[in-house]
Design a protein around this motif. Structure first.
Motif, short mmCIF file in Angstrom:
data_model
loop_
_atom_site.label_atom_id
_atom_site.label_comp_id
_atom_site.label_asym_id
_atom_site.label_seq_id
_atom_site.Cartn_x
_atom_site.Cartn_y
_atom_site.Cartn_z
N GLN A 1 22.49 -31.63 49.02
CA GLN A 1 21.68 -31.21 48.00
C GLN A 1 20.96 -29.93 46.72
O GLN A 1 20.66 -29.51 47.04
N GLY A 2 22.03 -29.86 46.41
CA GLY A 2 21.96 -28.86 45.43
C GLY A 2 22.48 -27.42 46.05
O GLY A 2 22.20 -26.57 45.51
N PHE A 3 22.42 -27.27 47.08
CA PHE A 3 22.18 -25.92 48.06
C PHE A 3 23.76 -24.92 47.11
O PHE A 3 22.89 -24.04 47.14
N PHE A 4 25.01 -25.13 46.57
CA PHE A 4 25.33 -24.29 46.20
C PHE A 4 25.31 -24.11 44.26
O PHE A 4 26.23 -23.45 43.49
N THR A 5 24.52 -25.14 44.00
CA THR A 5 24.39 -25.45 42.39
C THR A 5 23.68 -23.66 41.93
O THR A 5 24.60 -23.27 40.57
N PRO A 6 23.54 -22.64 42.47
CA PRO A 6 22.72 -21.77 41.51
C PRO A 6 23.87 -20.31 41.58
O PRO A 6 25.15 -20.02 40.38
N LEU A 7 24.80 -21.04 43.47
CA LEU A 7 25.94 -20.18 42.99
C LEU A 7 27.75 -20.35 41.50
O LEU A 7 28.03 -19.54 41.30
N LEU A 8 26.98 -21.67 42.12
CA LEU A 8 28.32 -22.62 40.72
C LEU A 8 27.94 -21.66 39.09
O LEU A 8 28.81 -21.36 37.95
N SER A 9 26.27 -21.85 38.81
CA SER A 9 25.96 -20.87 37.60
C SER A 9 26.37 -19.51 38.09
O SER A 9 26.52 -19.12 36.27
N LEU A 10 26.40 -19.06 38.68
CA LEU A 10 26.89 -17.42 38.56
C LEU A 10 27.85 -17.66 37.75
O LEU A 10 28.60 -16.56 37.68
N LEU A 11 28.87 -18.34 39.05
CA LEU A 11 30.67 -17.94 38.61
C LEU A 11 30.11 -18.55 37.36
O LEU A 11 31.44 -18.08 36.56
N ASP A 12 30.34 -19.56 36.69
CA ASP A 12 30.04 -20.12 35.42
C ASP A 12 29.86 -19.23 33.95
O ASP A 12 30.40 -18.96 33.31
N HIS A 13 28.64 -17.67 34.74
CA HIS A 13 27.92 -17.11 34.08
C HIS A 13 29.19 -15.88 33.90
O HIS A 13 29.52 -15.28 32.51
N LEU A 14 30.11 -15.79 34.92
CA LEU A 14 31.01 -14.37 34.87
C LEU A 14 32.33 -14.92 33.85
O LEU A 14 32.97 -14.65 33.79
N THR A 15 32.72 -16.29 33.95
CA THR A 15 33.99 -17.09 33.29
C THR A 15 33.16 -17.21 31.14
O THR A 15 34.00 -16.34 30.69
N GLU A 16 31.58 -17.68 31.62
CA GLU A 16 31.12 -17.36 29.99
C GLU A 16 31.22 -16.07 30.41
O GLU A 16 31.50 -15.75 28.15
N VAL B 1 40.66 -20.83 34.06
CA VAL B 1 41.32 -21.15 34.86
C VAL B 1 41.39 -21.35 36.78
O VAL B 1 41.07 -21.95 37.13
N GLN B 2 40.47 -19.86 37.07
CA GLN B 2 40.59 -19.68 38.62
C GLN B 2 39.29 -20.38 38.76
O GLN B 2 39.41 -20.93 40.37
N ARG B 3 38.03 -20.26 38.07
CA ARG B 3 37.02 -21.57 38.47
C ARG B 3 37.31 -22.43 38.70
O ARG B 3 36.22 -22.45 39.66
N GLU B 4 37.85 -22.83 38.26
CA GLU B 4 38.57 -23.87 37.81
C GLU B 4 38.90 -24.54 39.45
O GLU B 4 38.80 -25.83 39.75
N GLN B 5 39.73 -23.61 39.87
CA GLN B 5 39.91 -24.24 41.55
C GLN B 5 39.11 -24.09 42.78
O GLN B 5 38.91 -24.45 43.63
N LEU B 6 37.25 -23.55 42.20
CA LEU B 6 36.40 -23.46 43.41
C LEU B 6 35.89 -25.24 43.25
O LEU B 6 35.41 -25.59 42.54
N LEU B 7 36.40 -26.47 44.42
CA LEU B 7 35.90 -27.39 44.57
C LEU B 7 34.58 -27.56 44.92
O LEU B 7 34.36 -26.66 45.59
N CYS B 8 33.85 -28.90 44.43
CA CYS B 8 32.85 -28.79 45.16
C CYS B 8 32.53 -30.80 45.31
O CYS B 8 33.24 -31.43 44.05
N SER B 9 31.45 -30.95 46.13
CA SER B 9 30.29 -32.34 46.21
C SER B 9 29.64 -32.45 47.32
O SER B 9 29.72 -31.58 47.47
N ASP B 10 29.34 -33.13 46.70
CA ASP B 10 27.89 -33.72 48.17
C ASP B 10 28.38 -35.01 49.09
O ASP B 10 27.30 -35.08 49.17
N ASP B 11 30.03 -35.49 48.85
CA ASP B 11 30.01 -36.22 49.74
C ASP B 11 31.18 -35.79 50.78
O ASP B 11 32.53 -35.07 49.43
N PRO B 12 30.89 -36.32 52.37
CA PRO B 12 32.46 -34.54 52.53
C PRO B 12 33.88 -35.87 52.38
O PRO B 12 34.41 -35.00 52.11
N ASN B 13 33.59 -37.12 52.49
CA ASN B 13 35.31 -37.65 52.44
C ASN B 13 35.24 -37.63 50.36
O ASN B 13 36.50 -36.89 50.76
N ALA B 14 34.67 -37.24 49.44
CA ALA B 14 35.44 -37.10 48.53
C ALA B 14 36.09 -35.59 48.33
O ALA B 14 37.11 -34.84 48.00
#
Ligand code: AMP
Length: 181
Positions: free
Chosen positions: A135-150, A157-170
């Motif tokens: 349910q988008g729980f980590f979206t604020p953290l991902l936005s903060l990481l994007d802010h660090l990159t910006e 290239v490191q930011r892209e290493q953090l994988l993310c999905s709302d589907d367990p199998n994906a």
């Protein structure tokens, strides 16, 4: 990927979705024959995920400090490793896992997730790291990481290493197919 270390809340959170999805994640792990490595407690989403793996006859390794073991309710896991310090616990978790994933949680979860991601950046390990974005729980953290990159504090290239999905199998597919970076 033979084993996955998860970091997640010792609480349940405010929505039933967290419990349902944590159980779904544990079930998916067991169905794929991936061993679970985690903090060893029955508390909150930690217990929900581990129980789901065990219910599907999967293998669970709990790694816990003696101090936490004595004051929390543990679970009848496949293997329980009791260590003397949090540092020893982390070292054991890292050594026994092929990848790391965070489920929703509090500051303990955040600290563990960000440490595993930092250690990946430093080359201390080359194991994939991801978040199960219920349910988008980590979206604020991902936005903060994007802010660090910006602002050029976190290389893209490191930011892209953090994988993310709302589907367990994906998410498990991504963690399993990501080559050690
Ligand atoms: P938190 O997100 O603050 O609830 O902390 C959860 C994380 O910290 C888990 O991934 C565990 O590794 C660790 N942790 C917190 N509480 C416990 C506990 N009672 N027993 C074992 N590990 C815990």
């Amino acid at each position: 990927m033979d084993s996955l270390c998860i970091f997640c809340g010792s609480s349940f959170g405010d929505s039933p979705a967290y419990r349902q999805e944590a159980a779904r994640f544990g079930t998916a792990l067991a169905q794929r024959g991936i061993d679970l490595v985690y903090g060893g407690s029955d508390a909150g989403l930690m217990g929900i995920t581990a129980r789901a793996v065990l219910e599907q006859h999967g293998r669970v390794t709990g790694i816990i400090t003696r101090e936490l073991y004595e004051r929390t309710r543990d679970l009848e896991v496949s293997e329980l490793i009791i260590v003397d310090s949090m540092h020893e616990r982390k070292a054991s978790m890292y050594a026994r896992s092929d990848a790391f994933a965070a489920l929703p949680g509090g500051i303990g979860t955040l600290e563990e997730l960000l440490e595993s991601f930092t250690w990946n950046q430093l080359g201390i390990h080359q194991k994939p790291v991801g978040v199960f974005n219920i349910q988008g729980f980590f979206t604020p953290l991902l936005s903060l990481l994007d802010h660090l990159t910006e602002h050029q504090f976190l290389p893209a290239v490191q930011r892209e290493q953090l994988l993310c999905s709302d589907d367990p199998n994906a998410l498990l597919d991504m963690l399993g197919s990501r080559k050690e970076s």
